[in-house]
Scaffold this motif. Structure first.
Motif, PDB file in Angstrom:
ATOM      1  N   GLY A 292      44.768 135.605  79.070  1.00 44.84           N
ATOM      2  CA  GLY A 292      45.367 136.882  79.748  1.00 44.84           C
ATOM      3  C   GLY A 292      45.863 136.614  79.042  1.00 44.84           C
ATOM      4  O   GLY A 292      46.641 136.299  77.848  1.00 44.84           O
ATOM      5  N   GLN A 293      47.580 137.321  79.738  1.00 45.53           N
ATOM      6  CA  GLN A 293      48.579 137.280  78.891  1.00 45.53           C
ATOM      7  C   GLN A 293      49.817 138.093  80.046  1.00 45.53           C
ATOM      8  O   GLN A 293      49.119 138.241  80.843  1.00 45.53           O
ATOM      9  CB  GLN A 293      48.769 138.783  77.713  1.00 45.53           C
ATOM     10  N   ILE A 294      51.153 137.581  79.731  1.00 41.47           N
ATOM     11  CA  ILE A 294      52.626 138.384  79.821  1.00 41.47           C
ATOM     12  C   ILE A 294      53.306 138.277  79.186  1.00 41.47           C
ATOM     13  O   ILE A 294      53.771 137.889  77.993  1.00 41.47           O
ATOM     14  CB  ILE A 294      53.079 136.970  80.838  1.00 41.47           C
ATOM     15  N   ALA A 295      54.140 139.723  79.262  1.00 37.85           N
ATOM     16  CA  ALA A 295      54.846 140.978  77.772  1.00 37.85           C
ATOM     17  C   ALA A 295      55.731 141.559  79.007  1.00 37.85           C
ATOM     18  O   ALA A 295      55.715 141.440  80.267  1.00 37.85           O
ATOM     19  CB  ALA A 295      53.594 141.277  77.492  1.00 37.85           C
ATOM     20  N   TYR A 296      56.748 140.986  78.306  1.00 36.59           N
ATOM     21  CA  TYR A 296      58.221 141.000  78.903  1.00 36.59           C
ATOM     22  C   TYR A 296      58.759 142.765  77.486  1.00 36.59           C
ATOM     23  O   TYR A 296      58.845 142.108  76.159  1.00 36.59           O
ATOM     24  CB  TYR A 296      59.741 140.400  78.829  1.00 36.59           C
ATOM     25  N   ASN A 297      59.157 143.484  78.004  1.00 35.94           N
ATOM     26  CA  ASN A 297      59.223 145.040  77.508  1.00 35.94           C
ATOM     27  C   ASN A 297      61.264 144.755  77.631  1.00 35.94           C
ATOM     28  O   ASN A 297      61.097 145.596  78.638  1.00 35.94           O
ATOM     29  CB  ASN A 297      58.250 146.239  77.537  1.00 35.94           C
ATOM     30  N   THR A 298      61.749 145.460  76.669  1.00 41.33           N
ATOM     31  CA  THR A 298      62.606 145.205  76.670  1.00 41.33           C
ATOM     32  C   THR A 298      63.207 146.451  75.088  1.00 41.33           C
ATOM     33  O   THR A 298      62.691 145.895  74.838  1.00 41.33           O
ATOM     34  CB  THR A 298      63.964 144.425  76.421  1.00 41.33           C
ATOM     35  N   GLY A 299      63.394 147.867  75.639  1.00 40.33           N
ATOM     36  CA  GLY A 299      63.654 148.727  74.456  1.00 40.33           C
ATOM     37  C   GLY A 299      62.873 149.037  72.857  1.00 40.33           C
ATOM     38  O   GLY A 299      61.291 148.596  73.576  1.00 40.33           O
ATOM     39  N   SER A 300      62.643 148.382  71.930  1.00 41.80           N
ATOM     40  CA  SER A 300      61.639 148.351  71.137  1.00 41.80           C
ATOM     41  C   SER A 300      61.222 147.000  70.845  1.00 41.80           C
ATOM     42  O   SER A 300      60.403 147.098  69.911  1.00 41.80           O
ATOM     43  CB  SER A 300      62.286 148.867  69.331  1.00 41.80           C
ATOM     44  N   TYR A 301      61.074 146.441  71.902  1.00 45.37           N
ATOM     45  CA  TYR A 301      61.302 144.885  71.143  1.00 45.37           C
ATOM     46  C   TYR A 301      60.174 143.552  72.541  1.00 45.37           C
ATOM     47  O   TYR A 301      60.393 144.727  74.042  1.00 45.37           O
ATOM     48  CB  TYR A 301      62.233 144.089  71.354  1.00 45.37           C
ATOM     49  N   THR A 302      59.080 143.248  72.242  1.00 42.69           N
ATOM     50  CA  THR A 302      58.250 143.228  73.462  1.00 42.69           C
ATOM     51  C   THR A 302      58.098 141.237  73.116  1.00 42.69           C
ATOM     52  O   THR A 302      57.437 140.927  71.562  1.00 42.69           O
ATOM     53  CB  THR A 302      56.422 143.483  73.617  1.00 42.69           C
ATOM     54  N   LEU A 303      57.632 140.283  73.818  1.00 45.61           N
ATOM     55  CA  LEU A 303      58.318 139.498  74.354  1.00 45.61           C
ATOM     56  C   LEU A 303      57.241 138.995  75.187  1.00 45.61           C
ATOM     57  O   LEU A 303      56.854 139.108  76.241  1.00 45.61           O
ATOM     58  CB  LEU A 303      59.179 138.564  74.771  1.00 45.61           C
ATOM     59  N   ALA A 304      55.896 138.052  74.023  1.00 48.28           N
ATOM     60  CA  ALA A 304      54.737 138.398  74.995  1.00 48.28           C
ATOM     61  C   ALA A 304      54.084 136.362  74.538  1.00 48.28           C
ATOM     62  O   ALA A 304      54.189 136.075  73.818  1.00 48.28           O
ATOM     63  CB  ALA A 304      53.614 138.510  74.525  1.00 48.28           C
ATOM     64  N   TYR A 305      53.340 136.361  76.118  1.00 53.23           N
ATOM     65  CA  TYR A 305      52.473 134.436  75.645  1.00 53.23           C
ATOM     66  C   TYR A 305      51.827 135.062  75.723  1.00 53.23           C
ATOM     67  O   TYR A 305      50.875 135.626  77.403  1.00 53.23           O
ATOM     68  CB  TYR A 305      53.398 134.078  76.772  1.00 53.23           C
ATOM     69  N   ARG A 306      50.829 134.363  75.069  1.00 57.22           N
ATOM     70  CA  ARG A 306      49.042 134.566  75.634  1.00 57.22           C
ATOM     71  C   ARG A 306      48.036 133.157  75.663  1.00 57.22           C
ATOM     72  O   ARG A 306      48.412 132.167  74.102  1.00 57.22           O
ATOM     73  CB  ARG A 306      48.162 135.327  74.636  1.00 57.22           C
ATOM     74  N   PRO A 307      48.314 132.252  77.062  1.00 60.05           N
ATOM     75  CA  PRO A 307      47.045 130.805  76.798  1.00 60.05           C
ATOM     76  C   PRO A 307      45.695 131.386  75.905  1.00 60.05           C
ATOM     77  O   PRO A 307      45.444 132.446  76.622  1.00 60.05           O
ATOM     78  CB  PRO A 307      47.938 130.859  78.172  1.00 60.05           C
ATOM     79  N   TYR A 308      44.864 130.729  75.544  1.00 59.97           N
ATOM     80  CA  TYR A 308      43.596 130.425  75.339  1.00 59.97           C
ATOM     81  C   TYR A 308      42.982 129.314  76.462  1.00 59.97           C
ATOM     82  O   TYR A 308      43.667 127.773  75.798  1.00 59.97           O
ATOM     83  CB  TYR A 308      43.493 129.942  74.304  1.00 59.97           C
ATOM     84  N   TYR A 309      41.920 128.896  77.760  1.00 61.03           N
ATOM     85  CA  TYR A 309      42.081 127.722  77.635  1.00 61.03           C
ATOM     86  C   TYR A 309      40.040 127.556  77.531  1.00 61.03           C
ATOM     87  O   TYR A 309      39.172 128.013  78.159  1.00 61.03           O
ATOM     88  CB  TYR A 309      41.998 127.785  79.230  1.00 61.03           C
ATOM     89  N   ASP A 310      39.265 126.118  76.190  1.00 58.41           N
ATOM     90  CA  ASP A 310      38.981 126.935  76.092  1.00 58.41           C
ATOM     91  C   ASP A 310      37.689 125.384  76.779  1.00 58.41           C
ATOM     92  O   ASP A 310      38.350 124.111  77.305  1.00 58.41           O
ATOM     93  CB  ASP A 310      38.588 125.684  74.945  1.00 58.41           C
TER      94      ASP A 310
END
Length: 404
Positions: A292-310
């Protein structure tokens, strides 16, 4: 004596009358100050008496109309400015004002009509040409927009003012073809490089898109093909669904079969969310990843975190990325950090073990012309290749894309 008395009284009355006389410049200055503060009602309370007292003063009339337009009271703004713009010899400021009013109120046909009227006076006005081209693009009259942009660019010897419009038109292209080459090398200890490539074709529909991709991989003298399809479906609430399916010609380089599904939820303020899964089938083992993913968008920047669970090995992997985008130039630079076992592009084989890896990478997208893109990617991994033993791993990839 009585004569001098009346004279003094008359002078006093005259001076009081002059003191009460309105100074238009002072009131206009006050109205502009209030407008700059966003106090549109206060500005109108100052300027409306001036309109009534000096109906022949077109500067006052035009500025009053502009205030109404900034207040988004477009009908009132048009009522004031239209008579000045519709004259045989129209007021140029009134034309500029009414062009903006019709553009902001999304009345693009009317806006184009007044743009043409202004360009008959000043044919080289870049601002007005840009607004006219934007209206044509909004009406999907893209070739007309490109024609006037080309003509204006040749006359002005610059395409800079029109890049944003060209980008919007370019993004409407329904088709794209891409080709990629990926080299994976290792050191300390080293092994023979791994080679991967693909060619893909994508087509956009009104609310969906489909991608067909043919992959080839050469690993340890084995060469295999993987054929896969991506499908995107957008919904009216601005969410969309991503689906992937693929089948290969072997099991040493690629999984026998693979599938994926991820739902991207409706953005909430500046946040984007998604949840999905990836599944890979091998002859001797299966791998299922929850992601999944959670992303924060501010202006021209995007900070995102994506976990994977095997799920098979009960292991988490984590990816943190920071991306800067230039929408007008369609330029992207992305920095990425990862900890965990998920390899780049899910390039698993049938001998996957729950080993650690640390990855850092950068990728850059650059547009050449209006429709050609190059995207170089470099990622470095410090990889545990057997328990307790680490090596250096280098992923170098180049993707070229042509849309049409």
């Amino acid at each position: 004596m009585r004569f001098f008395y009346y004279l003094v009284v008359l002078l006093c009355i005259t001076s009081m009358s002059f003191a009460q006389e309105v100074n238009p410049d002072t009131v206009m200055a006050q109205a502009k100050q209030e407008t700059e503060k966003g106090n549109f009602d206060k500005a109108l309370s100052l300027i409306e008496p001036l309109r009534a007292k000096f109906p022949e003063n077109e500067d006052i009339q035009v500025y009053a109309g502009r205030i109404y337009s900034w207040k988004k009271d477009y009908p009132s703004a048009i009522k004031i400015i239209a008579p000045l713009a519709d004259k045989t010899k129209p007021n140029p400021d009134a034309l500029l004002a009414i062009i903006n009013i019709y553009f902001w109120s999304e009345q693009y046909e009317k806006c184009i009509w007044y743009c043409d009227k202004y360009l008959a006076i000043d044919s080289k006005s870049v601002d007005v040409i840009k607004i006219k081209a934007s209206c044509l693009e909004k009406l999907n009259r893209d070739q007309e927009a490109l024609d006037i942009i080309e003509k204006a660019s040749l006359a002005d010897n610059s395409t800079q003012p029109f890049r944003g419009i060209r980008t919007l038109i370019g993004r409407k292209a329904k088709n794209a073809v891409s080709a990629s080459y990926l080299n994976i090398s290792t050191s300390n200890p080293g092994q023979s490089p791994l080679h991967y490539g693909y060619i893909e074709y994508s087509h956009k529909f009104s609310k969906s898109a489909i991608v067909g991709r043919a992959n080839v991989g050469h690993v340890n003298n084995d060469t295999e093909m993987l054929f896969e399809t991506d499908f995107y479906q957008t919904f009216s609430n601005k969410s969309y669904l991503y689906a992937n399916a693929g089948i290969s010609t072997g099991e040493a380089v690629f999984p026998v079969g693979k599938a994926g599904l991820e739902y991207y939820f409706t953005p909430y303020k500046k946040f984007d969310f998604s949840f999905g899964a990836r599944f890979m089938h091998f002859e001797s083992d299966d791998i299922t990843l929850l992601t999944g993913q959670i992303a924060y968008n501010t202006g021209s920047y995007t900070l995102a975190y994506r976990p994977y669970y095997d799920t098979g090995n009960a292991l988490f992997s984590h990816v943190l990325s920071l991306q800067k985008s230039n929408e007008e130039k369609e330029r992207i630079i992305r920095l990425e950090l990862q900890y965990g076992t998920v390899p780049y592009l899910y390039l698993y084989n049938g001998f996957t073990q729950p080993l650690k890896a640390y990855r850092a990478g950068i990728q850059y997208q650059h547009r050449l012309g209006d429709s050609f893109f190059v995207r170089p990617i470099f990622l470095y991994e410090y990889e545990e290749y057997i328990p307790g033993e680490y090596r250096n791993k280098f992923n170098v990839q180049l993707i070229v894309t042509k849309r049409f």
